[in-house]
Write a protein that holds these residues in place. Structure first.
Motif, PDB file in Angstrom:
ATOM      1  N   ARG A 225       0.790  -1.343   0.084  1.00 46.31           N
ATOM      2  CA  ARG A 225      -0.044   0.037   0.059  1.00 46.31           C
ATOM      3  C   ARG A 225       0.929   1.162  -0.064  1.00 46.31           C
ATOM      4  O   ARG A 225       0.577   2.289  -0.744  1.00 46.31           O
ATOM      5  N   ARG A 226       1.790   1.258   0.680  1.00 45.79           N
ATOM      6  CA  ARG A 226       2.755   2.443   0.871  1.00 45.79           C
ATOM      7  C   ARG A 226       3.490   2.562  -0.485  1.00 45.79           C
ATOM      8  O   ARG A 226       3.572   3.742  -1.033  1.00 45.79           O
TER       9      ARG A 226
ATOM     10  N   ASP B  48       1.057   3.811  -3.034  1.00 45.31           N
ATOM     11  CA  ASP B  48       0.536   5.143  -2.858  1.00 45.31           C
ATOM     12  C   ASP B  48       1.725   6.120  -3.135  1.00 45.31           C
ATOM     13  O   ASP B  48       1.228   7.441  -3.723  1.00 45.31           O
ATOM     14  N   LYS B  49       2.924   5.726  -3.002  1.00 44.97           N
ATOM     15  CA  LYS B  49       4.064   6.823  -3.508  1.00 44.97           C
ATOM     16  C   LYS B  49       4.083   6.818  -4.796  1.00 44.97           C
ATOM     17  O   LYS B  49       4.556   7.911  -5.653  1.00 44.97           O
ATOM     18  N   THR B  50       4.075   5.880  -5.483  1.00 45.83           N
ATOM     19  CA  THR B  50       4.445   5.665  -7.115  1.00 45.83           C
ATOM     20  C   THR B  50       3.230   6.312  -7.743  1.00 45.83           C
ATOM     21  O   THR B  50       3.360   6.993  -8.974  1.00 45.83           O
ATOM     22  N   THR B  51       2.017   6.276  -7.249  1.00 45.76           N
ATOM     23  CA  THR B  51       0.863   6.859  -7.712  1.00 45.76           C
ATOM     24  C   THR B  51       0.981   8.534  -7.609  1.00 45.76           C
ATOM     25  O   THR B  51       0.487   9.066  -8.776  1.00 45.76           O
ATOM     26  N   GLU B  52       1.443   9.019  -6.571  1.00 49.04           N
ATOM     27  CA  GLU B  52       1.676  10.303  -6.305  1.00 49.04           C
ATOM     28  C   GLU B  52       2.798  10.722  -7.202  1.00 49.04           C
ATOM     29  O   GLU B  52       2.684  12.032  -7.536  1.00 49.04           O
ATOM     30  N   ARG B  53       3.443   9.953  -7.736  1.00 49.65           N
ATOM     31  CA  ARG B  53       4.857  10.399  -8.626  1.00 49.65           C
ATOM     32  C   ARG B  53       4.437  10.105  -9.874  1.00 49.65           C
ATOM     33  O   ARG B  53       5.376  10.525 -10.835  1.00 49.65           O
ATOM     34  N   GLY B  54       3.357   9.652 -10.244  1.00 51.66           N
ATOM     35  CA  GLY B  54       2.803   9.599 -11.591  1.00 51.66           C
ATOM     36  C   GLY B  54       3.158   8.244 -12.254  1.00 51.66           C
ATOM     37  O   GLY B  54       3.089   8.078 -13.562  1.00 51.66           O
TER      38      GLY B  54
ATOM     39  N   SER C 150       1.467   4.995 -11.660  1.00 52.13           N
ATOM     40  CA  SER C 150       0.487   4.316 -10.949  1.00 52.13           C
ATOM     41  C   SER C 150       0.871   2.683 -11.370  1.00 52.13           C
ATOM     42  O   SER C 150       0.867   2.287 -12.437  1.00 52.13           O
TER      43      SER C 150
ATOM     44  N   TYR D 269      11.286   3.357  -4.477  1.00 50.99           N
ATOM     45  CA  TYR D 269      11.779   4.529  -4.370  1.00 50.99           C
ATOM     46  C   TYR D 269      12.604   4.837  -3.220  1.00 50.99           C
ATOM     47  O   TYR D 269      13.518   5.844  -3.317  1.00 50.99           O
TER      48      TYR D 269
END
Length: 294
Positions: free
Chosen positions: A86-87, A90-96, A98, A139
């Motif tokens: 989940r972490r 969420d982080k990769t989706t935030e950075r574009g 997904s 990341y």
């Protein structure tokens, strides 16, 4: 770590020899091993520096790498737990990006003392014998998957085709530095491939320890007692066993999806399209960042 290693392997406990002379302390032995890993110094360096013979320094490193592997691999080479996934997502989706868990790459470690008879098999585009490490890192540079030991004559696609990473995907399972450890920035001086394997895995485990220690605690999610980790799985140290039965029970639909993706990975056109899309994506992100700065 010093106490864990000493409790696992009595070799690191200070003793007296037959004459009653006190031997090397636990601190001396661990310092010797860590300096070889962190600074890439040769074993004969410790003769003057710590009064440790070259053969003893090599012996210490062998015991240390095996102790680190056996004590820590279940935690520091584990597959992601549901909370980890989940972490990461969420982080990769935030950075574009997904749906992306981590980045996959292969590193060639030069093998200075490669046996002459194996030279052709282990010599690739670098012109010198190398051993390949395939790794998946997130990341925050935590390494979730490691596959070490394939000869340097293979390219990244060939390595990916033999990696256990795809075997896990075909079963529907999720997958489970170099700058910190000078020993793998320089050529491998060992003769034994087994010792080199344990050195590489030890560097990965210690790297993940540092990442965990430097993790931003403020950004960490609270501990969830219901978050049961997936079964710990050892990172694979390559050992080809021709007669081993590798058949697995697969879902036909999942297998078809896996084979389609595998063919796409090996397709030059798909690789070129992916490269172009990635360049366009990064360029658009740069333009957006420039506009925000203005």
């Amino acid at each position: 770590m010093m106490h864990d290693v000493a409790n696992y392997d009595p070799y690191f406990v200070q003793r007296r020899d037959a004459t009653g002379r006190v031997g090397l302390s636990t601190e001396q032995k661990l310092t010797c091993a860590m300096r070889q890993l962190a600074y890439g110094v040769t074993a004969d360096f410790f003769d003057d520096y710590m009064d440790i013979a070259e053969s003893t320094a090599i012996e210490i490193l062998e015991h240390f790498t095996r102790a680190i592997w056996n004590v820590y691999h279940e935690h520091y080479l584990r597959r992601p737990t549901p909370t980890d996934l989940r972490r990461l997502l969420d982080k990769t989706t935030e950075r574009g990006f997904s749906g992306m868990i981590g980045s996959l790459d292969c590193m060639h470690w030069q093998w200075k003392n490669c046996p002459t008879g194996w030279g052709g098999q282990y010599t690739g585009y670098k012109g010198k014998p190398t051993i390949i490490l395939e790794a998946v890192a997130s990341y925050d540079t935590w390494i979730w998957h490691a596959f070490f030991g394939l000869p340097g004559s293979l390219n990244d696609i060939n390595v990916l085709g033999q990696s256990l990473l795809f075997n896990d995907v075909s079963r529907g399972e999720t997958p489970q530095l170099q700058a910190r450890w000078a020993i793998i920035r320089g050529p491998a001086r060992g003769w034994s491939k087994e010792n080199l394997q344990f050195i590489m895995m030890t560097c990965i485990i210690l790297h993940n320890m540092i990442v965990e220690d430097e993790h931003d605690e403020d950004a960490a999610e609270p501990f969830d007692p219901n978050d049961i980790p997936t079964i710990p799985k050892k990172a694979h140290i390559y050992d080809r066993i021709p007669d081993q039965d590798t058949s697995v029970h697969r879902n036909p639909n999942r297998l078809n999806q896996f084979m389609c993706r595998y063919r796409e990975v090996r397709c030059p056109v798909m690789n070129k399209n992916l490269q172009d899309d990635l360049v366009d994506h990064l360029w658009s992100m740069k333009l957006q960042a420039d506009e925000n700065d203005q």
